[in-house]
Structure formats: structure tokens, C-alpha cells
Design a protein around this motif. Structure first.
Motif, PDB file in Angstrom:
ATOM      1  N   LEU A   1      12.940   5.167  -1.952  1.00 38.90           N
ATOM      2  CA  LEU A   1      11.775   5.848  -2.110  1.00 38.90           C
ATOM      3  C   LEU A   1      11.987   7.395  -1.356  1.00 38.90           C
ATOM      4  CD1 LEU A   1       8.923   3.287  -1.167  1.00 38.90           C
ATOM      5  CD2 LEU A   1       9.632   4.026  -3.392  1.00 38.90           C
ATOM      6  N   GLY A   2      12.873   7.383  -0.616  1.00 39.44           N
ATOM      7  CA  GLY A   2      13.184   8.828   0.008  1.00 39.44           C
ATOM      8  C   GLY A   2      13.020   8.899   1.239  1.00 39.44           C
ATOM      9  N   PHE A   3      13.087   7.637   2.086  1.00 39.18           N
ATOM     10  CA  PHE A   3      12.662   7.454   3.434  1.00 39.18           C
ATOM     11  C   PHE A   3      13.988   8.132   4.278  1.00 39.18           C
ATOM     12  CE2 PHE A   3      12.865   4.840   7.483  1.00 39.18           C
ATOM     13  CZ  PHE A   3      12.080   5.423   8.313  1.00 39.18           C
TER      14      PHE A   3
ATOM     15  N   MET B   1      14.848   6.514  16.287  1.00 39.38           N
ATOM     16  CA  MET B   1      13.969   5.491  16.625  1.00 39.38           C
ATOM     17  C   MET B   1      14.040   4.290  15.526  1.00 39.38           C
ATOM     18  SD  MET B   1      12.559   3.910  18.955  1.00 39.38           S
ATOM     19  CE  MET B   1      12.689   5.050  20.052  1.00 39.38           C
ATOM     20  N   ASP B   2      14.000   4.841  14.177  1.00 38.06           N
ATOM     21  CA  ASP B   2      14.171   3.831  13.174  1.00 38.06           C
ATOM     22  C   ASP B   2      15.349   2.784  13.154  1.00 38.06           C
ATOM     23  OD1 ASP B   2      11.521   4.646  12.461  1.00 38.06           O
ATOM     24  OD2 ASP B   2      12.579   6.506  11.357  1.00 38.06           O
TER      25      ASP B   2
ATOM     26  N   GLU C   1       6.579  10.028   6.920  1.00 38.83           N
ATOM     27  CA  GLU C   1       7.621   9.527   7.494  1.00 38.83           C
ATOM     28  C   GLU C   1       7.261   8.705   8.683  1.00 38.83           C
ATOM     29  OE1 GLU C   1      10.806  10.070   6.926  1.00 38.83           O
ATOM     30  OE2 GLU C   1      10.437  11.264   5.151  1.00 38.83           O
ATOM     31  N   LYS C   2       5.903   9.000   9.336  1.00 37.51           N
ATOM     32  CA  LYS C   2       5.574   8.332  10.258  1.00 37.51           C
ATOM     33  C   LYS C   2       4.989   6.893  10.066  1.00 37.51           C
ATOM     34  CE  LYS C   2       3.985  12.333  13.000  1.00 37.51           C
ATOM     35  NZ  LYS C   2       2.834  13.167  13.919  1.00 37.51           N
ATOM     36  N   ILE C   3       4.392   6.825   8.862  1.00 40.56           N
ATOM     37  CA  ILE C   3       4.092   5.702   8.423  1.00 40.56           C
ATOM     38  C   ILE C   3       5.274   4.622   8.171  1.00 40.56           C
ATOM     39  CG2 ILE C   3       3.014   4.496   6.342  1.00 40.56           C
ATOM     40  CD1 ILE C   3       1.007   5.599   8.314  1.00 40.56           C
ATOM     41  N   CYS C   4       6.259   5.180   7.591  1.00 43.68           N
ATOM     42  CA  CYS C   4       7.458   4.448   7.236  1.00 43.68           C
ATOM     43  C   CYS C   4       8.145   4.021   8.568  1.00 43.68           C
ATOM     44  CB  CYS C   4       8.483   5.220   6.520  1.00 43.68           C
ATOM     45  SG  CYS C   4       8.102   5.699   5.027  1.00 43.68           S
ATOM     46  N   SER C   5       8.048   4.833   9.796  1.00 39.34           N
ATOM     47  CA  SER C   5       8.448   4.389  10.925  1.00 39.34           C
ATOM     48  C   SER C   5       7.702   3.302  11.442  1.00 39.34           C
ATOM     49  CB  SER C   5       8.576   5.764  11.890  1.00 39.34           C
ATOM     50  OG  SER C   5       9.624   6.690  11.437  1.00 39.34           O
ATOM     51  N   LEU C   6       6.157   3.563  11.264  1.00 39.15           N
ATOM     52  CA  LEU C   6       5.624   2.413  11.812  1.00 39.15           C
ATOM     53  C   LEU C   6       5.808   1.204  11.121  1.00 39.15           C
ATOM     54  CD1 LEU C   6       3.211   1.410  13.696  1.00 39.15           C
ATOM     55  CD2 LEU C   6       1.537   2.289  11.714  1.00 39.15           C
ATOM     56  N   ILE C   7       6.207   1.160   9.995  1.00 43.19           N
ATOM     57  CA  ILE C   7       6.382  -0.001   9.108  1.00 43.19           C
ATOM     58  C   ILE C   7       7.544  -0.575   9.512  1.00 43.19           C
ATOM     59  CG2 ILE C   7       6.912  -1.175   6.622  1.00 43.19           C
ATOM     60  CD1 ILE C   7       4.838   0.691   5.574  1.00 43.19           C
ATOM     61  N   ILE C   8       8.564   0.033   9.884  1.00 48.91           N
ATOM     62  CA  ILE C   8       9.954  -0.581  10.205  1.00 48.91           C
ATOM     63  C   ILE C   8       9.760  -1.300  11.819  1.00 48.91           C
ATOM     64  CG2 ILE C   8      12.358   0.288  11.106  1.00 48.91           C
ATOM     65  CD1 ILE C   8      11.982  -0.174   8.014  1.00 48.91           C
TER      66      ILE C   8
ATOM     67  N   ILE D   1       0.781  -1.160  -0.017  1.00 51.42           N
ATOM     68  CA  ILE D   1       0.119   0.122  -0.069  1.00 51.42           C
ATOM     69  C   ILE D   1       0.988   1.341  -0.171  1.00 51.42           C
ATOM     70  CG2 ILE D   1      -1.729   1.491   1.366  1.00 51.42           C
ATOM     71  CD1 ILE D   1      -2.879  -1.199   2.015  1.00 51.42           C
ATOM     72  N   LEU D   2       1.942   1.256   0.677  1.00 48.72           N
ATOM     73  CA  LEU D   2       2.974   2.200   0.852  1.00 48.72           C
ATOM     74  C   LEU D   2       3.534   2.461  -0.663  1.00 48.72           C
ATOM     75  CD1 LEU D   2       4.471   4.339   2.311  1.00 48.72           C
ATOM     76  CD2 LEU D   2       6.211   2.671   2.502  1.00 48.72           C
ATOM     77  N   ASN D   3       3.698   1.621  -1.428  1.00 50.10           N
ATOM     78  CA  ASN D   3       4.263   1.703  -2.666  1.00 50.10           C
ATOM     79  C   ASN D   3       3.109   2.424  -3.738  1.00 50.10           C
ATOM     80  OD1 ASN D   3       6.756   0.744  -2.191  1.00 50.10           O
ATOM     81  ND2 ASN D   3       6.062  -1.481  -2.501  1.00 50.10           N
TER      82      ASN D   3
END
Length: 499
Positions: free
Chosen positions: A255-257, A262-263, A224-231, A211-213
Motif C-alpha cells: 500500500l506504500g507504507f 521502530m517498525d 504512517e503513524k497509523i500504520c506504525s500503530l497497527i504494526i 478500516i485502513l484498507n
């Protein structure tokens, strides 16, 4: 020139030029005043209803609040307002009159003409969700256009979040998304966030990444928050390999994350736990390249992974680098480093590190001493091990089960059975028990030294503490009982208890 009073250019707002004067009851001020008074009567009736506990509704065509609403506005010759209906819904939900909500909704749908604000439906959908009536929330969402209201992504996201709270309701999500297209609701990045959070919560991180893609392909900015949640969710997966984790990490970076502290910490912790210290070191180097200074926790986890992987050369380099960066190691960092030295059989250097710890104000704990005891016992240096145990007592470091077991294994391994028995009795007094294999080895060596009676007595003591010896101990006692068979029969019957 005299202007004719009925000419087209006459001012119609002046009383002497109007044929019919304005009614004082049709001004905007009076209309607003009437609505306020009607709403006040409705609120007063609600208070009276609360004091009487149960209103009389058997003679009313509608529920009490709806009838009061209609009568109060009719008395002031004005139509009910959305604000009044919202007050009715709030009162019904707060007073648990849930059965009256459908009749009010039906009246609002079929008999009123105004465009119903969406916030009314958002309130009711949230109420249905909190009341565990998800199906009612979904049905109301689909009815929104029939109330002369254009639904937006706000109501869509609310329904999706309610469905995503329960695993059994997730199967309804595709249906909601498909029907939302026919309702002309434009999906926004906030909708993707709701779905990704739900997928991460149920450990379907792979679908969350897809879904992120899709978000990125549709032109939405990277959250960025969604990416951190996925990690974070990714690192909690038990069946995930370090290769898969690194692939996801690399793809998100492409993708630019831009990870935050914390990540990096989550990723390093995952790799160190998997024993992939060099991979964790690569992530640490990326963190430094991105201009983010690692903290002591990150260095400690990487050191732990390096020790697990046996890369002892990197161990010294990384520990020195941490000191150069001005980071002060804590007791956990020292414990990891001391463990690495002990695995290299550098026990003397490890003892020097402990002395340095105390000089720097970092007090060693029981883990520090257990690590040193284990290394000394493996090396067969029981003299230093005994001295270290005394030092623990003098410095107020309590001996735990692991401490006793380490020392007991060391004594048994070098054949110091008499001292091992004394330490074992000290353990039993504290209700601490040895490993079953260690106890079996003690009994076996006692039997080899013809200490049969002492072995029997020791076995009775541990059995009385509800400790169950292994088969090897029983076998040694049976095979070596010899001439003391009569004593053994009595003892064994007492140990095994009545049939």
C-alpha cells in the motif's frame, strides 16, 4: 447652481442634510462597549457567587448565572453573546453546578437567535466525557443542529473518542456514524484514525486493518503513524502466527507504507520471540535495503532468533557483519552469541569470546557465566566449572539461583554427592532452593550409598526451610531405612508434623 437639500444626490451622512440624526446609542462602538460591560457584570457576579458559596435562587425564574446573564445584557439594551454563554458553561462546569447546564442549554436553544459556535458544544461534550456521562455527551451531539449550528468532524471525532475509551460503549459507534451522515458531517481521515486507535487498543487489529484498507480505497493518503500503530499492536497479539504477521506486513508495504526503525524493531522482536530467526533476518535485510541502518538491538534480536532456530552458520555471518558495519556489541549481544557457541559445543571458543569482551571493556554478567557453566556441566568438565565459579567471585559477579542450580545439577549428574550436599547447604543458608527433581536425585543417590542418616538430616533441614521434597525422595528414604526403622519413625513423625 444651488443643490436642494432634499435632493437624492444630497449626502445623507452630513448632519445638515439628514432629516433624523443618528442616535448615539446605536453605534457599533457603543454596542460593543455595552456587551463588554454586561460581560464584566456577569463575571463580577460570578466572583460574588463564589465568595458566598451558595447563591439565593429560590426567587429566580432561571438558574442564578443565567438570570444574571440575561439581566446584565438587558441593562445595556443588547442581546447575550456566544462568548457570554460560553463563560456561563465554563463557570458551571468548574464549580460543579452540573444541574444548571440543561436549563441554560434549553434557553439557548429556544430563545436565542444567533448561530451557536461549535466550540461551545465541543467543550461540553469533553466535559461530559471526563465526568463519565457519555450518554449526555451523545445526546448533546445529536442536538447540535437545533442550536443553529452546523456540526463538523471535530465534534464527531470527540464523541467517537469518548465512546472508544470504554469497551461497553463501543456498540454505540455504528449508530453515531450512521446518524452523522444524516447530520451532513463528512467523515475525514482523522475519524478513521480515531477508530483505528480504538480497535488497536482493544486488540481488534484485524478490523483496524480493514478500516485502513477502506481509507486507501476512498482516496485518503496512507498515514504512517497509523500504520506504525497497527504494526505495534499486531506484534503484541498473543494468538498471532508469524505467517499472519508477515502477510499483514507485506500488504501494508504494497500500500506504500515506509517503515521506520521502530517498525522494523517491533517486527523483528515479534519474529525472534516466536523463534523464527530466518524470518527476522529477512526483515533485517529489508531494513538495510531501505537504507535504514540497523542498530545493535535489531542485530541482537535476530541473532537470538537464529540461535533458537539452530541456524548456526548464519550466526557467525551475522555477528561478523555487525562488526563490519562498525556496531559495537553490548553484553546482551555477546550473551546471545556465546549461547549459540555453547549450543554448538564450542565452549573453548566461547571462553575466548569472554576474554575478548573484557579486553574491549564489556564486562561479562551473571548470564554470561551461567551460559558457560551450563555448557561445561553438560560436557562433564566440572574442573573448569569450579574455576569459573571462583572467577565469578573474584570479579564481583554475584551467584544467583540459576548459577547454583546449574552447578548442583552438574555435580549430581556426575555423582559428586558430597560436594553437591555442601553446595546445597550453602544454598539453604541464602534461602535458595534446588529443583525438586534435583533434591530427589540427591536423596536417592545418598540412600544408594547407604548414607541414610545423612539423607534424613538433610531432609529435615530443607523441610525446616519450608521446602517440600518430591515423592521420589520419600520413597527412597522409606525403602532404604532398613534396620534404622525406629530412627526413621521418629524422624518421619517430626518431618510430617502432627496430624
Amino acid at each position: 447652481m444651488v443643490r436642494h437639500p432634499l435632493s437624492k444626490s444630497a449626502n445623507k451622512y452630513l448632519r445638515k442634510f439628514r432629516k433624523w440624526p443618528h442616535s448615539p446609542y446605536k453605534t457599533s462602538w457603543h454596542h460593543n462597549f455595552g456587551e463588554q460591560q454586561a460581560l464584566q457584570i456577569l463575571k463580577q457576579a460570578t466572583l460574588e457567587m463564589g465568595s458566598s458559596h451558595q447563591p439565593q435562587t429560590h426567587n429566580l425564574p432561571y438558574p442564578f448565572l443565567l438570570s444574571t446573564l440575561l439581566d446584565s445584557f438587558k441593562a445595556y439594551s443588547c442581546d447575550p453573546t456566544p462568548k457570554a454563554y460560553f463563560f456561563v458553561f465554563k463557570t458551571l462546569t468548574n464549580t460543579s453546578q452540573w444541574q444548571d447546564i440543561p436549563p441554560v442549554l434549553d434557553h439557548l436553544e429556544h430563545l436565542e437567535k444567533f448561530e451557536t459556535p461549535e466550540f461551545i458544544f465541543v467543550y461540553l461534550i469533553r466535559f461530559y466525557g471526563l465526568a463519565d456521562r457519555v450518554q449526555d455527551a451523545v445526546d448533546l451531539f445529536f442536538r447540535i443542529p437545533r442550536f443553529r449550528c452546523t456540526p463538523t468532524v471535530c465534534s464527531l471525532n470527540l464523541v467517537l473518542s469518548l465512546l472508544c475509551r470504554k469497551t461497553e460503549c463501543l456498540k454505540m459507534v455504528p449508530q453515531i456514524l450512521l446518524k452523522s451522515q444524516h447530520m451532513n458531517i463528512r467523515v475525514e481521515d482523522s475519524t478513521f484514525r480515531v477508530l483505528i486507535k480504538a480497535l488497536c487498543r482493544i486488540k481488534r487489529v484485524g478490523y483496524a486493518i480493514k478500516i485502513l484498507n477502506c481509507m486507501v480505497e476512498d482516496g485518503y493518503g496512507l498515514d504512517e503513524k497509523i500504520c506504525s500503530l497497527i504494526i505495534s499492536s499486531l506484534c503484541e497479539q498473543k494468538d498471532l502466527t508469524n505467517v499472519e504477521a508477515l502477510v499483514v506486513w507485506g500488504d501494508m508495504r504494497k500500500l506504500g507504507f515506509c517503515p521506520v526503525v521502530m517498525d522494523y524493531t517491533n517486527m523483528i522482536r515479534f519474529l525472534a520471540k516466536e523463534g523464527k530467526g530466518m524470518d527476522a533476518l529477512d526483515i533485517l535485510n529489508q531494513q538495510k535495503e531501505d537504507g535504514i541502518k540497523p542498530d545493535v538491538v535489531c542485530y541482537t534480536m535476530v541473532l537470538s532468533g537464529i540461535v533458537a532456530e539452530g541456524e548456526y552458520v548464519k550466526l557467525d555471518e551475522l555477528f561478523d557483519e555487525m562488526l563490519v558495519f562498525g556496531l559495537i556489541p553490548d553484553v546482551y549481544t555477546y550473551n546471545v552469541y556465546i549461547n549459540g557457541l555453547c549450543k554448538q559445543n564450542n565452549v573453548d571458543e566461547a571462553l575466548e569470546i569472554v576474554a575478548s569482551m573484557e579486553e574491549l571493556g564489556c564486562k561479562p554478567n551473571v548470564v554470561t557465566y551461567n551460559t558457560l557453566l551450563g555448557a561445561l556441566c553438560v560436557a562433564g568438565d566440572l574442573g573448569k566449572a569450579r574455576g569459573l565459579m571462583k572467577e565469578m567471585g573474584l570479579k564481583g559477579v554475584g551467584l544467583n539461583l540459576h548459577t547454583y542450580r546449574i552447578m548442583l545439577d552438574g555435580l549430581v549428574g556426575t555423582g559428586e554427592i558430597s560436594e553437591a550436599c555442601l553446595l546445597l547447604e550453602e544454598m539453604l543458608e541464602k534461602c535458595l532452593f534446588p529443583r525438586s527433581s534435583t533434591f530427589d536425585n540427591i536423596i536417592f543417590q545418598m540412600c544408594q550409598k547407604s548414607l541414610i542418616a545423612e539423607a534424613m538430616e538433610l531432609t529435615k533441614k530443607v523441610v525446616a526451610k519450608s521446602f517440600v521434597p518430591g515423592a521420589r525422595a520419600w520413597e527412597a528414604l522409606l525403602l532404604n531405612s532398613g534396620s534404622e526403622l525406629g530412627y526413621s519413625e521418629t524422624t518421619f513423625s517430626g518431618l510430617l508434623g502432627p496430624n
